[in-house]
Every structure is written in structure tokens, then in C-alpha cells.
Design a protein around this motif. Structure first.
Motif, PDB file in Angstrom:
ATOM      1  N   PRO A   1      16.839  40.558  50.789  1.00 11.17           N
ATOM      2  CA  PRO A   1      16.403  38.516  51.810  1.00 11.17           C
ATOM      3  C   PRO A   1      15.154  38.841  52.154  1.00 11.17           C
ATOM      4  N   LEU A   2      15.564  37.923  52.378  1.00 10.97           N
ATOM      5  CA  LEU A   2      14.039  37.645  52.861  1.00 10.97           C
ATOM      6  C   LEU A   2      14.574  36.863  54.027  1.00 10.97           C
ATOM      7  N   GLU A   3      13.431  37.244  55.499  1.00 11.79           N
ATOM      8  CA  GLU A   3      13.251  36.752  56.576  1.00 11.79           C
ATOM      9  C   GLU A   3      14.310  35.803  57.244  1.00 11.79           C
ATOM     10  N   SER A   4      13.516  34.614  56.520  1.00 15.66           N
ATOM     11  CA  SER A   4      14.607  33.336  57.129  1.00 15.66           C
ATOM     12  C   SER A   4      14.745  32.134  55.706  1.00 15.66           C
ATOM     13  N   GLY A   5      15.808  31.540  55.973  1.00 20.25           N
ATOM     14  CA  GLY A   5      16.053  30.608  54.733  1.00 20.25           C
ATOM     15  C   GLY A   5      16.064  28.977  54.752  1.00 20.25           C
ATOM     16  N   PRO A   6      16.114  28.325  53.895  1.00 23.86           N
ATOM     17  CA  PRO A   6      17.274  28.578  53.580  1.00 23.86           C
ATOM     18  C   PRO A   6      17.648  29.348  52.340  1.00 23.86           C
ATOM     19  N   TYR A   7      18.345  29.310  51.122  1.00 25.11           N
ATOM     20  CA  TYR A   7      18.812  30.499  50.383  1.00 25.11           C
ATOM     21  C   TYR A   7      18.763  30.123  49.219  1.00 25.11           C
ATOM     22  N   VAL A   8      18.153  30.146  48.325  1.00 23.56           N
ATOM     23  CA  VAL A   8      18.662  30.131  46.479  1.00 23.56           C
ATOM     24  C   VAL A   8      18.184  31.072  45.645  1.00 23.56           C
ATOM     25  N   LEU A   9      19.376  30.930  45.149  1.00 25.70           N
ATOM     26  CA  LEU A   9      19.689  32.520  44.112  1.00 25.70           C
ATOM     27  C   LEU A   9      19.800  31.233  42.280  1.00 25.70           C
ATOM     28  N   LEU A  10      18.838  31.661  41.252  1.00 27.02           N
ATOM     29  CA  LEU A  10      18.861  31.101  40.552  1.00 27.02           C
ATOM     30  C   LEU A  10      19.001  32.316  39.598  1.00 27.02           C
ATOM     31  N   LEU A  11      20.034  31.583  38.651  1.00 24.54           N
ATOM     32  CA  LEU A  11      21.036  32.270  37.621  1.00 24.54           C
ATOM     33  C   LEU A  11      20.982  32.038  36.258  1.00 24.54           C
ATOM     34  N   ALA A  12      19.881  32.407  35.520  1.00 22.24           N
ATOM     35  CA  ALA A  12      19.780  31.992  33.979  1.00 22.24           C
ATOM     36  C   ALA A  12      19.758  32.597  32.967  1.00 22.24           C
ATOM     37  N   ASP A  13      21.002  32.298  32.251  1.00 21.65           N
ATOM     38  CA  ASP A  13      21.015  32.847  30.658  1.00 21.65           C
ATOM     39  C   ASP A  13      20.180  32.539  29.956  1.00 21.65           C
ATOM     40  N   PRO A  14      19.823  34.173  28.804  1.00 17.32           N
ATOM     41  CA  PRO A  14      18.990  34.036  27.767  1.00 17.32           C
ATOM     42  C   PRO A  14      19.222  33.216  27.166  1.00 17.32           C
TER      43      PRO A  14
ATOM     44  N   LEU B   1      25.083  34.416  52.693  1.00 12.34           N
ATOM     45  CA  LEU B   1      23.627  34.531  53.735  1.00 12.34           C
ATOM     46  C   LEU B   1      24.137  33.012  53.583  1.00 12.34           C
ATOM     47  N   GLY B   2      25.121  31.829  53.080  1.00 11.38           N
ATOM     48  CA  GLY B   2      24.574  30.709  53.269  1.00 11.38           C
ATOM     49  C   GLY B   2      24.956  29.878  52.606  1.00 11.38           C
ATOM     50  N   MET B   3      23.662  30.375  50.896  1.00  9.95           N
ATOM     51  CA  MET B   3      22.949  29.705  50.233  1.00  9.95           C
ATOM     52  C   MET B   3      23.062  29.584  48.930  1.00  9.95           C
ATOM     53  N   ALA B   4      22.542  28.692  48.566  1.00 15.84           N
ATOM     54  CA  ALA B   4      22.991  27.855  47.059  1.00 15.84           C
ATOM     55  C   ALA B   4      22.513  28.916  45.676  1.00 15.84           C
ATOM     56  N   ILE B   5      23.295  28.481  44.873  1.00 13.70           N
ATOM     57  CA  ILE B   5      23.423  29.223  43.515  1.00 13.70           C
ATOM     58  C   ILE B   5      22.983  27.940  42.467  1.00 13.70           C
ATOM     59  N   MET B   6      21.800  28.431  41.653  1.00 15.87           N
ATOM     60  CA  MET B   6      21.571  26.886  40.532  1.00 15.87           C
ATOM     61  C   MET B   6      21.579  27.915  39.316  1.00 15.87           C
ATOM     62  N   MET B   7      22.744  27.973  38.474  1.00 16.39           N
ATOM     63  CA  MET B   7      22.924  28.578  37.411  1.00 16.39           C
ATOM     64  C   MET B   7      22.317  27.268  35.848  1.00 16.39           C
ATOM     65  N   ILE B   8      21.152  28.287  35.460  1.00 14.12           N
ATOM     66  CA  ILE B   8      21.330  27.563  34.000  1.00 14.12           C
ATOM     67  C   ILE B   8      21.439  28.093  32.836  1.00 14.12           C
ATOM     68  N   THR B   9      22.532  27.454  32.160  1.00 17.48           N
ATOM     69  CA  THR B   9      23.001  27.687  30.739  1.00 17.48           C
ATOM     70  C   THR B   9      23.708  27.458  30.167  1.00 17.48           C
ATOM     71  N   HIS B  10      24.517  27.412  28.723  1.00 22.88           N
ATOM     72  CA  HIS B  10      24.949  26.565  27.988  1.00 22.88           C
ATOM     73  C   HIS B  10      26.378  27.214  27.633  1.00 22.88           C
ATOM     74  N   ASP B  11      26.896  28.107  28.626  1.00 22.81           N
ATOM     75  CA  ASP B  11      28.126  28.071  28.621  1.00 22.81           C
ATOM     76  C   ASP B  11      28.399  27.185  29.503  1.00 22.81           C
ATOM     77  N   LEU B  12      29.492  25.990  29.239  1.00 20.81           N
ATOM     78  CA  LEU B  12      30.412  24.934  29.771  1.00 20.81           C
ATOM     79  C   LEU B  12      31.429  25.889  30.546  1.00 20.81           C
ATOM     80  N   GLY B  13      32.191  27.412  29.566  1.00 19.32           N
ATOM     81  CA  GLY B  13      33.254  27.980  30.455  1.00 19.32           C
ATOM     82  C   GLY B  13      32.616  28.955  31.576  1.00 19.32           C
ATOM     83  N   VAL B  14      31.173  29.101  32.390  1.00 17.31           N
ATOM     84  CA  VAL B  14      31.125  29.823  32.963  1.00 17.31           C
ATOM     85  C   VAL B  14      30.828  28.633  34.230  1.00 17.31           C
ATOM     86  N   ILE B  15      30.491  27.651  33.862  1.00 19.00           N
ATOM     87  CA  ILE B  15      30.178  26.269  34.901  1.00 19.00           C
ATOM     88  C   ILE B  15      31.822  25.678  35.388  1.00 19.00           C
TER      89      ILE B  15
END
Length: 176
Positions: free
Chosen positions: A26-39, A66-80
Motif C-alpha cells: 500500500p501507498l502512504e496516502s490515498g485515494p487508492y485505485v487497483l487496476l485489474l486487467a485480463d490478458p 483501504l477504501g479503494m476503487a477497483i477498475m477491471m478491464i475484461t471481456h468476460d461479462l460473467g466476471v463483470i
């Protein structure tokens, strides 16, 4: 070759590997964003190689802690459908629709979103063949004018070929 200045015990991920969110520092200050991308997988059996994301996996724990946002990049609508609160549907680099997840699956407004949902295995009864979207994704260096989806859209009109639609009511980019 550049010298390796990493501290002892520090590792890097190679291209194509999925990062494990539990390994993130974790970083020392926010806001936090986690980027998840599928290949982008290619070739036979590609769908079976898509990594699965658990709704209550390590990323969800980090999000809560951490109260963070997650941005997910995927082609899988089931995961979405399983892990997202809000969805941005894109086609060839353009936003087609933005909606809350439940709203998107219950009432898709853009023809591309409608076509994607028709392609889901759960949207076909029994052993019926899966739907497909006819045509091909446009060349990014020679995109069509107007709506980028119009060459593949069963509802395309002249205005779709001429003008690029804007998001209406912060929901769908259509000419209606």
C-alpha cells in the motif's frame, strides 16, 4: 543491460502474468485505485484460459480495508456481473454505454451491449447455438465514421454512419 537496483526480496511481474493483489504494497496516502486487467487470449480454447476472479477474493479485501476503487478491464461479462457495481461498455476504443451493473444486464440500451448479452451462454436455452456478432472489429487506423459499431449493427441508420453519438443521460451513446 541495465544494472538491477531492486532491493533484496523485491520481485517484478512479467508481461502476461496476472498480478496477485495480496502482494501489492500500500501507498502512504490515498485515494487508492487497483487496476485489474485480463490478458487477451488467442487461439483454440481461449475462453477456458480466462482467469477467474472471485467476488470475495484478495482484491475485495484490499478494497474494503483501504477504501479503494477497483477498475477491471475484461471481456468476460460473467466476471463483470459477479464483481462490479458499475460498467462501462467500450467498442473499438469508444464508450458505448455506462450503467449500474444490474441496470445494464436488465435493460441494455446500446445495440452493442444488447449483442454482447445475447452472446452469453446463459441467454440461450438448452443446447441452442450461441449468438455471434456478425462482421469484424474495425481497424483502429481506419475506423468507420459515425458510430464505430454501425457496420455490425442490425439497427444502423444513416445518422449512425454520419455522426458519432454522444452519451445520452450518462447512459448510452445512441442516436435515439
Amino acid at each position: 543491460r541495465q544494472p538491477d537496483h531492486r532491493s533484496e526480496g523485491q520481485t517484478t511481474k512479467h508481461q502476461g502474468q496476472s498480478p496477485n493483489p495480496a502482494e501489492f504494497q500500500p501507498l502512504e496516502s490515498g485515494p487508492y485505485v487497483l487496476l485489474l486487467a485480463d490478458p487477451l487470449f488467442e487461439g483454440p480454447g481461449a475462453a477456458s484460459n480466462t482467469p477467474e476472479v472471485e467476488p470475495k477474493g484478495p482484491h475485495a479485501e484490499l478494497q474494503e480495508d483501504l477504501g479503494m476503487a477497483i477498475m477491471m478491464i475484461t471481456h468476460d461479462l460473467g466476471v463483470i456481473a459477479e464483481v462490479s457495481d458499475k460498467v462501462v461498455v467500450m467498442y473499438a476504443g469508444s464508450v458505448m454505454e455506462v450503467a449500474d451493473t444490474l441496470e445494464l444486464f436488465a435493460d441494455p440500451l446500446h445495440p452493442y451491449t444488447q449483442a454482447l448479452i445475447k452472446c452469453l451462454p446463459s441467454s440461450t436455452a438448452g443446447n441452442a447455438r450461441l449468438e455471434t456478432i456478425p462482421g469484424s472489429v474495425p481497424n483502429i487506423f481506419n475506423s468507420p465514421t459515425g458510430c464505430k459499431f454501425h457496420p455490425r449493427c442490425e439497427y444502423a441508420r444513416d445518422i449512425c454512419r454520419e455522426q458519432r453519438p454522444a452519451l445520452k443521460g450518462s447512459r448510452s451513446a445512441t442516436h435515439e
